[in-house]
Design a protein around this motif. Sequence first.
Motif, PDB file in Angstrom:
ATOM      1  N   SER A 246      44.050  12.983  -0.359  1.00 36.15           N
ATOM      2  CA  SER A 246      44.303  13.237  -1.778  1.00 36.15           C
ATOM      3  C   SER A 246      45.219  12.154  -2.345  1.00 36.15           C
ATOM      4  O   SER A 246      45.848  11.389  -1.611  1.00 36.15           O
ATOM      5  CB  SER A 246      44.954  14.612  -1.962  1.00 36.15           C
TER       6      SER A 246
ATOM      7  N   ASP B  25      46.499  17.880   4.788  1.00 38.19           N
ATOM      8  CA  ASP B  25      46.318  17.598   3.364  1.00 38.19           C
ATOM      9  C   ASP B  25      45.654  18.838   2.770  1.00 38.19           C
ATOM     10  O   ASP B  25      44.458  19.055   2.931  1.00 38.19           O
ATOM     11  CB  ASP B  25      45.436  16.355   3.204  1.00 38.19           C
TER      12      ASP B  25
ATOM     13  N   LEU C 247      35.088  16.480   2.587  1.00 37.18           N
ATOM     14  CA  LEU C 247      36.432  16.149   2.110  1.00 37.18           C
ATOM     15  C   LEU C 247      37.100  15.116   3.008  1.00 37.18           C
ATOM     16  O   LEU C 247      37.744  14.178   2.536  1.00 37.18           O
ATOM     17  CB  LEU C 247      37.287  17.411   2.056  1.00 37.18           C
TER      18      LEU C 247
ATOM     19  N   ARG D 235      43.861  21.598   0.624  1.00 36.92           N
ATOM     20  CA  ARG D 235      42.863  21.625  -0.437  1.00 36.92           C
ATOM     21  C   ARG D 235      42.454  23.061  -0.729  1.00 36.92           C
ATOM     22  O   ARG D 235      42.459  23.917   0.156  1.00 36.92           O
ATOM     23  CB  ARG D 235      41.614  20.834  -0.016  1.00 36.92           C
TER      24      ARG D 235
ATOM     25  N   THR E 135      37.095  20.418  -9.199  1.00 33.66           N
ATOM     26  CA  THR E 135      37.867  21.379  -8.435  1.00 33.66           C
ATOM     27  C   THR E 135      37.110  21.978  -7.285  1.00 33.66           C
ATOM     28  O   THR E 135      37.703  22.642  -6.463  1.00 33.66           O
ATOM     29  CB  THR E 135      38.302  22.529  -9.353  1.00 33.66           C
TER      30      THR E 135
ATOM     31  N   ASP F   5      52.005  22.995  -1.031  1.00 31.69           N
ATOM     32  CA  ASP F   5      51.559  22.201  -2.166  1.00 31.69           C
ATOM     33  C   ASP F   5      52.152  22.671  -3.483  1.00 31.69           C
ATOM     34  O   ASP F   5      51.765  22.202  -4.553  1.00 31.69           O
ATOM     35  CB  ASP F   5      50.025  22.196  -2.253  1.00 31.69           C
TER      36      ASP F   5
ATOM     37  N   GLY G  90      38.648  16.855  -5.175  1.00 34.54           N
ATOM     38  CA  GLY G  90      38.654  17.401  -3.826  1.00 34.54           C
ATOM     39  C   GLY G  90      39.471  18.655  -3.658  1.00 34.54           C
ATOM     40  O   GLY G  90      39.777  19.057  -2.543  1.00 34.54           O
ATOM     41  N   GLY G  91      39.859  19.322  -4.763  1.00 31.08           N
ATOM     42  CA  GLY G  91      40.587  20.583  -4.655  1.00 31.08           C
ATOM     43  C   GLY G  91      42.045  20.450  -4.290  1.00 31.08           C
ATOM     44  O   GLY G  91      42.648  21.407  -3.808  1.00 31.08           O
ATOM     45  N   ALA G  92      42.648  19.282  -4.522  1.00 28.62           N
ATOM     46  CA  ALA G  92      44.069  19.103  -4.245  1.00 28.62           C
ATOM     47  C   ALA G  92      44.884  19.673  -5.400  1.00 28.62           C
ATOM     48  O   ALA G  92      44.672  19.310  -6.557  1.00 28.62           O
ATOM     49  CB  ALA G  92      44.393  17.630  -4.051  1.00 28.62           C
TER      50      ALA G  92
END
Length: 570
Positions: free
Chosen positions: A215, A191, A209, A193, A25, A506, A130-132
């Motif tokens: 992602s 994208d 990233l 994140r 994360t 998101d 990648g924090g998605a």
Amino acid sequence: MIRIRRSWRTGVAVFSASVLLAGCTALPSDTEPQALRPFEPAGEEQTDLGPQPGREPDLLLRDFYTASADPAQDYQAARSYLTPEAAEEWNPSETTLVVDRVDLATQPGSTNERRSFNVRGAVIGRLGTGGAYEPENGVYEATIELEQQDGEWRIASLPDGVVFERTELRNRFQPQNVYFFDSAGQVLVGDRRWVYSGQRSLDTALITLMMEGPSRVMAPAVEQSLPPEAAFAGVTDGAYQFTGFSGMSREDRLRFTAQLVWTLAMANTPGPYSVMADGAPVIDGQEELTTDDFADFNPRIGSSMVAPLFALTDEGVYRVASNTANPVSGPLGSMENLESVDITAERTSAAVRRDGDESVLLLGGLSGEVTESLRSRTITRPTFEYDSNALWVTLADNTVVRTVKSSATGEFASSEVNTTALEDIGGDISVLRLSHSGARVAMIIEGRVYTGVVEREGPGERSIVNVQEFAPQLGGTALSLDWQPDGSILVGTSSPETPIWRVESDGSAVSSLPSGNVTAPVVTVAASSSTIYLTDALSALQMPVNGADTSFWREVPGLQGVRAAPIVAN
């Protein structure tokens, strides 16, 4: 033990931790490049989130879940709540779940030396690689055991993975967009994140990233043109250093640099930017780069331009300006029985008109002649792709159709969009709207909100993939939706208590908007960079985008006393 129960409309499935998607994360917090390997949580410095002396076991366990949102130094703060043996065995990178709240209940058989807790929480999402952020709708259940060590309670047994409450997502992370080009190379697509706030260098974290690529959800809709050997080599004397670019064409270098510059600029990293590739400027002759060098790819253009306002009334399409509404000069200005209209910034229009038992799709210029393209028992409101030469509608049999105007002949050709990913959902699509970039699609199906991404499988071929349900708490009340220029989604509902909502791009947050004088149902929503519009049961209303401090909407000037649906020409 840990159990995740995920709820779907078609039933309930039980998943063990072993089948959960693995993902870290947090971004690496050091400034060394991590471009060609998976992210590993790392932090800047030790935190003060360690256990308090003499803490009761239930409170210590709650403190542990709070500390779990801090990935610094491989979750050092969270590990300090564990026994040495448990701290060594615990694998936080198994999965990261975000829950609405953590509920604790002591299990029977607990003693003064050992306690066992049943932990539950409503899962609302997860953070992937990648924090998605990806929305979830299920239940988290786990058994946690604590024991006394040297007079202090410590966690002795727990499942792998990280769980924290939604408030900690906002407290410990910040959302940032990493930009990639769409599959056609026309427009930059954000994208989103979630980046750990303790990063020393946000710019290098975002570059890492970007080098890792898109992602999982966004990957089918965007492209990454970097060669396998390309790597980020850190920052030297204020210049961003890259290697492995020798085989890249000038066009690919320009696209890469546009991604880089706008990713940094949108994160408020000040320019100009010095970008070096293999020891030389990434673009020959340009020692420093600014957003002006890539103005054509400005991802904020949809949110910064002044978008014209139109309105669909019983008498036709009207232009709304200077507090007045006047019919447009073409046939649409006096055409009756119009059901819906969409208008682009270039004044291309698509309208659906009722003709007996059928709906007819009419295409053309806003002030010029229109041509019949399709007929069906019902047709949803048209929605345009980025270049305005193609649009989508949904027909009565739930077929999504893409219609393209030939630049050579001016004729229209239609093809079916692949919607296999929607088959498990079932139900009719009542609303379908493409995002400004055309890379994403939002839909209402049986009153519920879904999003997907648009995959280009070949020339003229499109598919909706990676479908997710957003805002499940709305239930089946959604009636209207549209994208806002900032990428969030407006949703109008039939609920008298909460008729209008905003959903993050998101799905990480859903918030009701002020609705003091909005009378459900909200059948139309629209937004410009400065104003939100809706049509409720009584009239067309507007509110400033930053008007959250007021609970009242005003009638749209020029449309007072007129039943109308506002249309923003983006």
